[in-house]
Design a protein around this motif. Structure first.
Motif, mmCIF file in Angstrom:
data_model
loop_
_atom_site.group_PDB
_atom_site.id
_atom_site.type_symbol
_atom_site.label_atom_id
_atom_site.label_comp_id
_atom_site.label_asym_id
_atom_site.label_seq_id
_atom_site.Cartn_x
_atom_site.Cartn_y
_atom_site.Cartn_z
ATOM 1 N N ASN A 243 -33.424 44.474 -13.255
ATOM 2 C CA ASN A 243 -34.450 45.504 -13.397
ATOM 3 C C ASN A 243 -35.370 45.245 -14.581
ATOM 4 O OD1 ASN A 243 -33.787 47.279 -11.169
ATOM 5 N ND2 ASN A 243 -31.929 47.786 -12.268
ATOM 6 N N SER A 244 -34.824 44.630 -15.625
ATOM 7 C CA SER A 244 -35.660 44.269 -16.776
ATOM 8 C C SER A 244 -36.665 43.193 -16.395
ATOM 9 C CB SER A 244 -34.779 43.781 -17.933
ATOM 10 O OG SER A 244 -33.917 44.808 -18.373
ATOM 11 N N ALA B 144 -23.952 51.871 -22.794
ATOM 12 C CA ALA B 144 -24.053 50.665 -23.617
ATOM 13 C C ALA B 144 -25.222 49.780 -23.192
ATOM 14 C CB ALA B 144 -22.744 49.875 -23.548
ATOM 15 N N TYR B 145 -25.604 49.850 -21.899
ATOM 16 C CA TYR B 145 -26.683 48.996 -21.402
ATOM 17 C C TYR B 145 -28.016 49.729 -21.232
ATOM 18 C CZ TYR B 145 -23.867 44.851 -20.509
ATOM 19 O OH TYR B 145 -23.108 43.721 -20.659
ATOM 20 N N SER B 146 -28.121 50.921 -21.745
ATOM 21 C CA SER B 146 -29.358 51.690 -21.567
ATOM 22 C C SER B 146 -30.397 51.267 -22.603
ATOM 23 C CB SER B 146 -29.064 53.190 -21.683
ATOM 24 O OG SER B 146 -28.197 53.606 -20.672
ATOM 25 N N PHE B 147 -31.229 50.324 -22.233
ATOM 26 C CA PHE B 147 -32.275 49.889 -23.161
ATOM 27 C C PHE B 147 -33.603 49.578 -22.464
ATOM 28 C CE2 PHE B 147 -32.034 45.658 -21.624
ATOM 29 C CZ PHE B 147 -33.083 44.944 -22.190
ATOM 30 N N CYS B 148 -33.623 49.623 -21.132
ATOM 31 C CA CYS B 148 -34.818 49.208 -20.387
ATOM 32 C C CYS B 148 -36.077 49.958 -20.818
ATOM 33 C CB CYS B 148 -34.603 49.399 -18.884
ATOM 34 S SG CYS B 148 -33.709 48.046 -18.098
ATOM 35 N N PHE B 149 -35.908 51.229 -21.208
ATOM 36 C CA PHE B 149 -37.090 52.025 -21.519
ATOM 37 C C PHE B 149 -37.765 51.641 -22.827
ATOM 38 C CE2 PHE B 149 -33.370 54.334 -23.017
ATOM 39 C CZ PHE B 149 -33.704 54.691 -24.305
ATOM 40 N N ILE B 150 -37.243 50.618 -23.535
ATOM 41 C CA ILE B 150 -37.959 50.107 -24.700
ATOM 42 C C ILE B 150 -38.421 48.670 -24.489
ATOM 43 C CG2 ILE B 150 -36.775 51.618 -26.338
ATOM 44 C CD1 ILE B 150 -35.013 49.210 -27.036
ATOM 45 N N LEU B 151 -38.162 48.116 -23.300
ATOM 46 C CA LEU B 151 -38.504 46.716 -23.056
ATOM 47 C C LEU B 151 -40.013 46.472 -23.119
ATOM 48 C CD1 LEU B 151 -36.893 44.236 -20.707
ATOM 49 C CD2 LEU B 151 -39.313 44.601 -20.398
ATOM 50 N N PRO C 268 -38.167 51.265 -13.087
ATOM 51 C CA PRO C 268 -38.527 49.839 -12.994
ATOM 52 C C PRO C 268 -38.728 49.367 -11.557
ATOM 53 C CG PRO C 268 -36.805 50.124 -14.616
ATOM 54 C CD PRO C 268 -36.966 51.452 -13.935
ATOM 55 N N ILE C 269 -37.837 49.774 -10.631
ATOM 56 C CA ILE C 269 -37.968 49.347 -9.246
ATOM 57 C C ILE C 269 -39.227 49.931 -8.611
ATOM 58 C CG2 ILE C 269 -36.990 49.674 -6.931
ATOM 59 C CD1 ILE C 269 -34.252 49.146 -8.091
ATOM 60 N N SER D 41 -31.200 50.768 -5.655
ATOM 61 C CA SER D 41 -31.468 51.998 -6.398
ATOM 62 C C SER D 41 -30.512 53.107 -5.978
ATOM 63 C CB SER D 41 -32.923 52.437 -6.167
ATOM 64 O OG SER D 41 -33.212 53.620 -6.890
ATOM 65 N N LEU D 42 -30.271 53.222 -4.668
ATOM 66 C CA LEU D 42 -29.361 54.248 -4.165
ATOM 67 C C LEU D 42 -27.942 54.004 -4.650
ATOM 68 C CD1 LEU D 42 -28.808 56.690 -2.351
ATOM 69 C CD2 LEU D 42 -28.531 55.093 -0.424
#
Length: 495
Positions: free
Chosen positions: A102-103, A272-279, A439-440, A463-464
């Motif tokens: 997704n990144s 722990a993996y929630s970082f996409c919203f700052i990419l 992202p998708i 996504s689902l």
């Protein structure tokens, strides 16, 4: 001459040594770590990271590693205890692959409508607005503010536990490991709240880069100390009681209990993996040549791979050290063992890190209410006027609102002082909307993927599937909170 100057500014035709290809200030990669910048009218939200050199993919990789590794490492040993060796390892790797995929999609949404020559979107929120429109833009803002509010509560709980762990380690050192040394957490939550009330009155706290740099150093220090202590404990005492499937089912731990704990562990890993919203903000530090999306893809692969290896070390070594009795926050478990000073140092690092991180996370929420109030009642002096008190500028709205926010978050933390369940709920609420759905959907819009085509269908299936995982994680964490509350006396949290 005046017209000519105006045209050159509007078209971005300025001196190339000072300005970028679109007329904005040239990017150098220099940012302030953990700096959230918020604008009420546009729901503008950004998260920037420390950087000291030219913007290349190598430095963007460092940004990503810094962004991913944080307080999420504390619960990974507990997650392995719930999931076991096989499922724990697979879960970490699977979340890593999904986050990376997704990144990579998100890197192509940095510019719109074309991923190479389009207009820059300097923040995640800008990218959502450009690709999905105003309605989705506002929904994304609501999701982010909800998550920030929850994280404020989680940080209050985590800090209190670490403060209590410091006091307990000294008690064990003084009275021996057989002593009870139980400590009430509420007093530490109150101390934390008082400090946050004071810090919340500091104007532009989120722009104090030295504090942000210290916070970043702290997060790495307590993570490495945790790994070192785990190795030392394994050397001294051997590998703890572990199993392929994690905690075994027994008379006081039914199959249903294990299922709910497993769901909650999924939420912890998601957090722990929630970082996409700052990419997108990290990508905005890259130079325009080579194309940012190509460079960012390399940074994403290397950054997430390195972070996953680090997470596996924390989870595997923590589980090996404590076995099925791994505590929710693995650094608090070392309070029973020497060297007590190193345990104290690790927990002090957590406290310092979260003292600053709490304010950084709260700034957008503070700004939202304060800016909205100023627009709503521009003539009200209690809202707009600054009063001088002992040489300090005080605004009544800022004082009352920020103090009320901190007190409210602290009271909720006292009522629900359950670290793992809360972290799991935060992860469940963050992962699908911010790391998967947006992202998708942005990529589908950007790439103009035809509806019901093969690519569109399997992306929707992904996504689902992630939505289902987030939902079961949320249900498991919520059930854990409810169950814990049933046997817990409010305001009586004890470590």
């Amino acid at each position: 001459m005046q017209n000519g100057s105006t045209l050159s500014i509007e078209s971005g035709c300025l001196h190339s040594d000072k300005f970028d290809d679109d007329g904005r200030i040239k990017r150098t990669g220099k940012l302030i770590i953990s700096s959230y910048v918020y604008s009420l009218v546009r729901f503008h939200f950004s998260y920037c990271y420390l950087f000291v050199n030219l913007g290349t993919w190598k430095y963007a990789t460092a940004h990503i590693i810094t962004a991913v590794i944080g307080s999420g490492v504390l619960s990974l040993a507990w997650c392995f205890a719930q999931l076991g060796w096989i499922a724990g390892s697979i879960t970490l790797v699977l979340f890593s692959v999904i986050t990376m995929f997704n990144s990579l999609l998100l890197t192509d949404c940095y510019r719109s409508p074309d991923p190479v020559t389009g207009t820059r979107n300097c923040t995640y929120m800008d990218a959502v607005k450009s690709n999905l429109g105003t309605r989705q833009y506002k929904m994304c803002g609501i999701a982010q503010y909800s998550v920030l509010t929850g994280i404020s509560i989680g940080y209050t709980i985590t800090t209190a536990i670490s403060m209590a762990a410091i006091k307990r380690s000294h008690c064990f050192y003084k009275h021996g490991h057989e002593a009870g040394c139980h400590v009430h957490n509420n007093s530490f939550m109150i101390i934390f709240a008082i400090i946050q009330i004071i810090l919340s009155q500091v104007p532009n706290f989120h722009k104090l880069s030295p504090l942000s740099i210290i916070a970043a150093i702290m997060s790495f220090m307590y993570s490495f100390i945790g790994i070192g202590l785990s190795i030392a404990k394994i050397i001294d005492n051997g590998i703890g009681e572990t199993s392929i499937t994690g905690l075994p089912i027994r008379e006081d731990f039914t199959g249903m209990d294990k299922m709910w704990k497993t769901f909650s562990a999924l939420g912890d890993v998601a957090f722990a993996y929630s970082f996409c919203f700052i990419l997108i903000e990290i990508q905005d530090t890259l130079k325009s040549s080579p194309p940012e999306n190509k460079e960012m893809k390399k940074a994403t692969v290397f950054g997430i791979t390195a972070s996953t290896i680090f997470y596996l070390l924390c989870g595997v070594l923590g589980y090996a050290a404590f076995g099925n009795k791994a505590p929710g926050n693995f650094l608090t478990g070392f309070g029973f063992y020497d060297p007590f000073w190193l345990v104290d140092l690790a927990n002090i690092c957590i406290v310092i890190h979260l003292l600053g991180a709490y304010q950084v996370l709260a700034q957008p929420i503070f700004g939202f209410v304060e800016d909205w109030s100023k627009l709503k009642w521009p003539q009200n002096k209690l809202i707009t006027k600054e009063f001088s008190l002992l040489g300090i500028e005080i605004n009544m709205l800022r004082f009352v609102w920020r103090t009320s926010f901190v007190i409210t978050m602290t009271i909720i933390a006292m009522i629900f002082p359950f670290f793992n369940e809360f972290v799991g709920l935060l992860g469940a609420g963050t992962f699908w909307p911010l790391s998967v759905y947006f992202p998708i959907e942005m990529y589908i819009s950007q790439a103009k993927i035809r509806k019901y085509s093969f690519t569109w269908i399997w992306m929707q299936v992904l996504s689902l599937a992630c939505l289902i995982v987030s939902l079961v994680a949320a249900v498991g964490s919520t059930r854990g909170l409810v169950t814990s509350v049933q046997t817990f006396k409010p305001f009586q949290s004890v470590s």
